[in-house]
Structures are given as C-alpha cells and as structure tokens.
Design an enzyme around this catalytic site. Structure first.
Site, mmCIF file in Angstrom:
data_model
loop_
_atom_site.group_PDB
_atom_site.id
_atom_site.type_symbol
_atom_site.label_atom_id
_atom_site.label_comp_id
_atom_site.label_asym_id
_atom_site.label_seq_id
_atom_site.Cartn_x
_atom_site.Cartn_y
_atom_site.Cartn_z
ATOM 1 N N GLU B 48 30.150 3.524 -10.669
ATOM 2 C CA GLU B 48 31.193 2.995 -11.538
ATOM 3 C C GLU B 48 32.003 4.202 -12.016
ATOM 4 O OE1 GLU B 48 29.664 0.532 -14.732
ATOM 5 O OE2 GLU B 48 31.562 0.759 -15.777
ATOM 6 N N ASP B 59 34.265 1.959 -26.271
ATOM 7 C CA ASP B 59 33.363 3.065 -25.993
ATOM 8 C C ASP B 59 32.926 3.818 -27.233
ATOM 9 O OD1 ASP B 59 32.936 3.189 -23.099
ATOM 10 O OD2 ASP B 59 35.126 3.358 -23.002
ATOM 11 N N TYR B 173 28.794 -8.477 -15.622
ATOM 12 C CA TYR B 173 28.354 -7.364 -16.453
ATOM 13 C C TYR B 173 27.889 -7.936 -17.797
ATOM 14 C CZ TYR B 173 28.788 -2.544 -18.364
ATOM 15 O OH TYR B 173 28.558 -1.310 -18.918
#
Lengths: 397, 268
Positions: B48, B59, B173
């Site tokens: 990835e 993040d 995911y």
C-alpha cells in the site's frame, strides 16, 4: 427565490457534500437528523431565543455612524455583533449547537479556533451548559491571541496547541477532526463556521441568520427601506452568510463579501480563497480553496487570525458563481487604516476581521461606487480587544 | 480477476492471510521508495503506497510526519506514478495507492485512474471519500481495471456495510478502532464483529483489518478473528523514520520486521 432552497441533498449546486472518513458518516447523519428535528421544535426555539436574549444580549443594536458617514460621504450603519457576549457573533452559533449537543446526549464539546473568538464562544457555552470543553488552536494563533486563550481557560476549557502544518486555523481543524474521529461517541464537534461537511454549512448559517433578520427589521425601522449594500468579511464565512442570507432574494441590495488580501494577491501572502483560489476538497467540503499545482493546501496569511484560512464555506462558492454576492479583497494595510478610523471617529475598537469590511466601505466610497444617499450596513462581527497587541506591533514597526 | 483478487485466492489455497504493508511514497526521499518497496515486497502480499497530502485528517502523528518528509523532499502525484512503474519492473506484488481526495481530484479523477493502470497500480483507497461522493472514482477505476477499496468503521451501521461492500473490489478495509492511524499497544476487540458482519453479508470480498496493528501478536489475533488480511502502516513507517539517514540499516530492519509480520499470517 433562493431562501429555503439550498442545500439540496447536502449540496449548494456542486459545492458542499461530505468528504470525511467513514467513521464520521454515522455521526453526521445523526447530527443532521437531530438538527432537522429540533429546528422546528417549539421548546428548542424558545430555549435558544431565551439564551440569545438574556445571555448573549440580543438583539444587538444597529448603530448609525454619524461622523464616519460624513467623512466617507455615505450613510453607514454598523450591525453591532461585537456587543454579543464574548465579543463576537460566534456565540449565536455556539449556543445553538450546544443546546443541540445536550439533546443528543453528548457530554463533551470540541472546537477549533483561529482568532480565539469561536474557541471563547465554545468555552462560554461549555461553562453555561456544563459540558467538558476542549479547544484546538494553532501555535501561531496562540501566540498572537494570548488574551483569548487565557479567557478560554478561565471558563474551564482546555486549550490544545497545534504545532503541525502552518500552525493556524487549518491545522486546528485537522486536529479537531482527528479528535472527533477518536471520540465521536460522546463528543460533539462544535464547528464555528459555515465550512466542513454537511450539515455544518447549513446549520451554522441557520444559527447565524439572526444577524440578518434583525438587521432587516432594524434598517426598515431606521430608514423605512432596505439598505443599498451590505458588507461583511469572509474567512470561513459565518458572519457574512448570517448577514446576507435573508437579503438574498432582495435583488436591489448589493452584497459584498470581503476576503483578507494580506500583503496583496501577487505576494502570495493572503487568504483570498474565493478571489484567488480554485475548486477542491478540504475539511469535508467541496468549495474554493488555496492549493498548489499538486492539490496540496497552501499556507495563508492575514493580519486577522480569524480570516487566516485556506478554505471557505461552500455556499459562498455557490453565491460567487451565481454572481449574487460580489467577493473582493482588502489588504492588511487598508484594514489597519480602517481600524484606526473607527477608533478615532466612532470610539469603537473593531476586530481586525471586521475591520476588513469597514475598509471595503472606504474603498467603495473612494471609488464613488456609493454616495451620500446610499445606505450601507457593515457587519461588525467582533470587537478588537483581542487584537490590541497585533495593532501595537503593526503601528510601531 | 484482478491481481489483488488472485493474490487473496492464492493465499487462501495455501492457508495464509494477506500481509499488506503501507509505506509513504517519497519518504524519506523519492529516490529511496523503490528499494524500500522492493525490500518489503519480499514479504508483503500487497504493497500500500501512500501519496503525501498536506492535511491528512485520518492519520496520526507517525504518518503525518512521513507525509511532511515526503512533501519536503518534493514528492508529487506524478512522481508517485514513476515510482510505481519502477517497483513494477521488479515485482508482481499488487500495489494499492492510498491518497486523500484533493490531490486526486486536482490531478483529474479519470486521468489519475488511467495513469495508475498504465504504470501497473492495482487499487485505490481514498480515506476521506465515502461511497456517496465516489461515483466518479468508482466509474473511472472500473474502466481502467483498478480496484476500489472502501473503508468500514466501527460506527458503520449494518445496512451501510452491505452497500460499501457492493462498491468495493479487491478487498474491504475494516478500521479496527475509533481513531486515526497509528501503532497501539493492544488492539481493540471491535474488529471481530466487523469481520463477522462482512463475511456473512459478502463472503466473496475479503476483509482486511488495519489501524493500530503493529506486532506479530496483533496479526495473529486479527487472523484468528477471521480476517483475510492485515494492514500494517505506522509501525513500518516508524522504522523508516528511525533509520532515515542510514538506508542500509533501514532496509535490513524493514526486512526483519516484515518477515516476522508475514510469518504471523501463516496458519500452522
């Protein structure tokens, strides 16, 4: 007719939407449902009205500036949002969202702040409604708005400095979103402007509509007619949309949104998102923004911390494209000049953000775009006590 | 069948799960990314590759810092494509790109997907693009044979899980926790429920779990819960950051760590 028509499915034309991590999608849906449910609820409206009147100090006056009107050669009124408790229009929205958060069973509020005005408004409602409150604020803004940081702490809020990126409002929003992603179950994100994902641009606008609604009534009382022009500063765009909204269908009322030109567009040190930006996605919404050729968000500059932001509310983007609102810039220098004018001629110390709107009226007058018979209303969105240090530095260097 | 789906089928046959390793393109320097990717590809089943963005709201600190390093080193979306071509010369390991929406939108969604396919990319993950806003991405990705991997969070309601699976391809995911990316000491138990829900609804699309996974024990735990793949990001990025000025040590540290993680995906 414009009023009541947008957003449609969360969008203002192509602008708006919900560009957020999946974790938040459910929270946004819950928020929208709760807002739509309580918006028309008599009890909710009564309670909101009660706090706006008895706590925030509404309605705020519409003040006629006689000396400055003479000087500029126009009829200048100020909508005195600087007199709202806390010193800015921000409390209108903070009370609304806090009442909503209570009803949604949230026990914690988080917020971003640039100038500190929205952080302060959130700290105030946190104390008022007994909600734990945490504020994210860029390092650079903490440095330039120390007085507001202290005021927030006095109200019991915890202020988290944000040292990433450009260390201003944009980065404070990033951190607030990261907090929300982590604590979404018990936390309400009390966003302070008409930016972010749907339903924020709609909900914050609605809570700020009180500014324009009162203005309309007051100016009709004073002048017996609608004003010729309304002028307000635009950072994220909450005071301006609140001021403009109920005049959008009155086509004879010219609407001017004033962005922070900083050191001028050519200097690349500005925050003129609508005037010099391009379309893109930032902080959950599709709107205009300041970005480089690779779609990275650019740092911004303004002497006014509350306008120092790379994005802008999606409804402003829509109104710009539609041509209903004219967006323009004034520079830091013009702003400081207008700030001094209002101090010296009217005894009012405006926030640097609001001084942008005032500077634009001076420009309109200087360029003969308004005259003696024209009635202009400026949204004086905040008071300038917080800015005294910046002003002192600017005037002595 | 896509390269990603083939990988999952092959692993299934050999009784393994997919180890998906995340690195940030251009961190610490664009010239190093191909050799980092090559080293990782010896153990990872899928790579990835993050495209750095100035405002990565999903993040945590580790990946934020990686994005800052990459941007300072002059990383651009165009260079990401060059790096993918470079990696593709060395390995057939599927490459999934993870990037925030604005740089992709600014590049042009159609042009981006076409480029990604041309240089040998296999899939796309956009962490700030929920399915409601993703019509264009899904359309152009499909046209170019790129898999679209959407995220499912612990807050995603049941009916939404089904819809997200329907617009996902390659794998889905699953976000293992409420929060941003970043290594955690222990992993949360919510993944189990999510995995079960996805497997029940769509047995044809493999669930891979990410966020917070940083140790071989975590990998084993997640696999025991029924995941078909595990995604490790921050723990790998942290190793890169630790050795950013000594590439040889960095590569051997990465090899050692990735070997352990891969070993944990093999059922006894």
């Amino acid at each position: 007719m414009y009023i009541g028509k947008y957003p449609k499915a969360g969008k203002f034309g192509e602008y708006g939407g919900q560009y957020v991590p999946e974790v938040l999608m459910h929270a946004l849906k819950e928020l929208e449902e709760a807002y739509l449910r309580y918006k028309g609820d008599e009890k909710f409206k009564e309670e909101l009205d009660y706090y706006l009147r008895t706590f925030a100090g509404r309605p705020t006056p519409l003040y006629f500036c006689s000396r400055l009107s003479d000087l500029l050669g126009t009829k200048l009124y100020l909508k005195r949002e600087d007199l709202v408790h806390g010193g800015a229009h921000k409390l209108n929205n903070a009370i609304g969202q806090a009442l909503l958060a209570k009803r949604m069973g949230k026990s914690r509020l988080i917020a971003e702040t640039g100038a500190g005005q929205h952080g302060l408004a959130t700290a105030i409602v946190g104390a008022l409604f007994d909600l734990q409150t945490e504020i994210y604020m860029g390092d650079e803004d903490i440095e330039r708005q120390r007085l507001n940081v202290f005021r927030m702490e006095l109200m019991g809020a915890e202020v988290h400095p944000v040292g990433s990126g450009s260390r201003t409002l944009k980065d404070a929003i990033n951190e607030a979103i990261r907090d929300w992603v982590t604590n979404v179950q018990d936390t309400h994100y009390l966003l302070g402007s008409v930016v972010g994902p749907h339903p924020y641009p709609m909900m914050v606008r609605d809570f700020q509509r009180v500014v324009g609604l009162e203005t309309k009534r007051q100016v009709l009382e004073a002048e017996g007619r609608l004003p010729d022009a309304l002028v307000a500063c635009v950072g994220g765009g909450s005071n301006s949309i609140g001021m403009f909204y109920d005049f959008l269908d009155d086509e004879d009322v010219a609407l001017y949104g004033v962005e922070a030109g900083g050191e001028g567009i050519a200097s690349n040190r500005h925050s003129a998102t609508l005037c010099a930006g391009s379309k893109g996605v930032l902080h959950g919404t599709y709107s205009y923004l300041l970005q480089d050729e690779d779609g990275q968000i650019l740092p911004t500059h303004s002497v006014a911390p509350g306008l120092d932001y790379s994005g802008v509310g999606p409804e402003h983007a829509f109104l710009k494209d539609m041509g209903r609102v004219t967006y323009d810039i004034v520079t830091d220098v013009e702003t400081l000049h207008a700030f001094e004018l209002l101090c010296k001629y009217e005894g009012i110390l405006p926030a640097l953000e609001s001084a942008h709107a005032l500077a634009y009226v001076k420009r309109l007058a200087d360029e003969n775009r308004i005259g003696k018979k024209d009635c202009v209303v400026v949204c004086l969105s905040g008071r300038g006590d917080k800015d005294v240090e910046i002003i002192e530095r600017a005037l002595t260097t | 069948m896509s390269r990603i789906s083939d990988t999952f089928s092959d692993l299934e046959r050999s009784g393994e799960c997919a180890f998906i390793a995340y690195i940030m393109a251009g961190d610490p320097d664009p010239s190093l990314t191909p050799s980092i990717a090559k080293a990782i590809a010896q153990y990872a089943d899928i790579i990835e590759l993050g495209i750095p963005f100035s405002d990565p709201i999903a993040d945590g600190k580790t990946i934020q810092a990686a994005a800052e390093r990459a941007l300072r080193a002059g990383m651009t979306p165009q260079q990401t494509f060059e790096i993918i071509s470079e990696i593709r010369k060395e390995t057939d390991t599927p490459i999934v790109v993870m990037g925030y929406y604005n740089p992709i939108l600014h590049f042009g969604v159609e042009r981006f997907m076409k480029k990604l396919a041309e240089c040998g990319g296999d899939g796309i993950i956009i962490p700030d693009l929920p399915m409601e806003e993703a019509d264009e991405v899904v359309r152009y990705a499909k046209e170019n044979g790129i898999n679209t991997i959407f995220l499912i969070a612990p807050t995603t309601p049941e009916d939404r899980i089904e819809k997200i699976c329907a617009c996902s391809s390659g794998f889905v995911y699953l976000v293992s926790l409420l929060g941003v990316t970043g290594a955690r000491e222990a992993i949360s138990g919510v993944a189990k429920t999510l995995i079960r829900s996805v497997v029940e609804k769509r047995p044809d699309i493999p669930p891979a779990v990410g966020f917070g996974i940083s140790k071989p024990e975590h990998v084993r735990e997640i696999i025991a819960d029924g995941a078909k793949g595990v995604i490790v990001g921050s723990a790998i990025v942290r190793l890169i950051a630790e050795h950013k000025d000594e590439p040889e040590k960095m590569i051997s540290a990465l090899e050692e760590f990735c070997a352990e993680l891969k070993a944990a995906t093999r059922k006894k």
